[in-house]
Design an enzyme around this catalytic site. Structure first.
Site, PDB file in Angstrom:
ATOM      1  N   HIS A   7       0.815  -1.224   0.000  1.00 56.27           N
ATOM      2  CA  HIS A   7       0.000   0.000   0.000  1.00 56.27           C
ATOM      3  C   HIS A   7       0.845   1.269   0.000  1.00 56.27           C
ATOM      4  O   HIS A   7       0.327   2.346  -0.312  1.00 56.27           O
ATOM      5  CB  HIS A   7      -0.993   0.000   1.166  1.00 56.27           C
ATOM      6  CG  HIS A   7      -0.413   0.302   2.506  1.00 56.27           C
ATOM      7  ND1 HIS A   7      -0.214  -0.672   3.462  1.00 56.27           N
ATOM      8  CD2 HIS A   7       0.001   1.463   3.072  1.00 56.27           C
ATOM      9  CE1 HIS A   7       0.285  -0.115   4.549  1.00 56.27           C
ATOM     10  NE2 HIS A   7       0.428   1.180   4.337  1.00 56.27           N
ATOM     11  N   ASP A  14      -0.395  -7.661   1.438  1.00 54.88           N
ATOM     12  CA  ASP A  14       0.123  -6.285   1.437  1.00 54.88           C
ATOM     13  C   ASP A  14       1.653  -6.290   1.486  1.00 54.88           C
ATOM     14  O   ASP A  14       2.272  -5.972   2.503  1.00 54.88           O
ATOM     15  CB  ASP A  14      -0.454  -5.533   2.635  1.00 54.88           C
ATOM     16  CG  ASP A  14      -0.136  -4.043   2.614  1.00 54.88           C
ATOM     17  OD1 ASP A  14       0.284  -3.546   1.550  1.00 54.88           O
ATOM     18  OD2 ASP A  14      -0.322  -3.388   3.660  1.00 54.88           O
ATOM     19  N   SER A  27       4.377   1.840   8.242  1.00 50.90           N
ATOM     20  CA  SER A  27       4.014   0.889   7.193  1.00 50.90           C
ATOM     21  C   SER A  27       5.236   0.427   6.429  1.00 50.90           C
ATOM     22  O   SER A  27       6.109   1.227   6.076  1.00 50.90           O
ATOM     23  CB  SER A  27       3.049   1.530   6.193  1.00 50.90           C
ATOM     24  OG  SER A  27       1.747   1.514   6.669  1.00 50.90           O
TER      25      SER A  27
END
Length: 256
Positions: free
Chosen positions: A70, A115, A213
């Site tokens: 992402h 992801d 992330s």
């Protein structure tokens, strides 16, 4: 940044992948790149000129970086750069341009399943005491419940919190998969077998957050998770969610 979920009038949606403000680990403390030489800062630019730390990454070898899908999904490759070998998000170390981003073919931008992505640098990463390839969990690497794991990154100190220029780390614990799945099912979110949950369940106060992330979750020095998403950050009821690296071991090996 790690995606966090916001309750909307019509359901649940992920907050945009790159936040308005760059971001830190919640409930942790400062550390140095020499303690975590396998982590890198991923730098993003909206205009192609000014870059800021927006995600983390993990060194696979001298040309490839593991991160969350992402982070770069939908962006031109020249919008991202990699800073290796620095304790600080926006200075020091070596900055590398990228020439390729490979996102997992089964990545789902709605559910954040699969992801995971690999970025390839245009130049070699020089290995030293501040930059080293990571040990990556193999396909048969199983992490039990309530195991001590460590997260590191430059993300928010709380949801919507101020940025951390210095690398931070925090000790958390793995969370039982069925428990994590049940907690998130109660708010309409799906936790799949490709995900690994971690936090301080029913206590809270420690977690990855926006800006983390793509960064690593370590078990005994082995990268077992890639920071992915969560309900806000460091809530007692909802642990953080990582991509489970062992599920992607073959894909990582074949694409790096």
């Amino acid at each position: 940044m790690r995606l966090f979920l916001a309750l909307l009038a019509l359901g649940f949606a992920a907050v945009a992948a790159v936040p308005a403000n760059p971001q830190r680990i919640v409930g942790g403390s400062t550390t140095t790149i020499q303690q975590y030489p396998t982590i890198v800062a991923l730098l993003f630019s909206r205009n192609g000129n000014t870059f800021f730390q927006a995600c983390g990454g993990i060194i696979l070898n001298n040309r490839n970086i593991l991160t969350a899908a992402h982070c770069p999904h939908g962006d031109a490759v020249n919008r991202w750069r990699v800073r290796s070998g620095s304790t600080f998000a926006n200075s020091g170390g070596a900055v590398h341009n990228l020439n390729r981003v490979r996102i997992h073919p089964n990545y789902n931008s709605r559910t954040l399943d699969n992801d995971i992505a690999i970025m390839r640098t245009s130049s070699n990463i020089a290995f030293n005491n501040a930059a080293q390839p990571a040990r990556i969990a193999g396909a048969n690497y199983n992490v039990g419940d309530n195991q001590v794991v460590w997260a590191a990154g430059w993300g928010d100190i709380r949801s919507g919190g101020p940025p951390s220029e210095q690398l931070r780390h925090v000790q958390v614990w793995t969370v039982n998969q069925a428990t994590c799945r049940s907690r998130y099912a109660s708010i309409g979110r799906s936790v799949t077998d490709n995900m690994l949950c971690s936090g301080w369940l029913d206590v809270g106060g420690r977690d990855q957050c926006q800006g983390d992330s793509g960064g690593p979750l370590y078990h005994n020095g082995v990268v077992v998770g890639v920071s992915s998403w969560g309900e806000e950050c460091a809530l007692a009821r909802f642990p953080g969610v990582n991509a489970r690296v062992s599920r992607f071991a073959n894909w990582i090996r074949n694409n790096s």
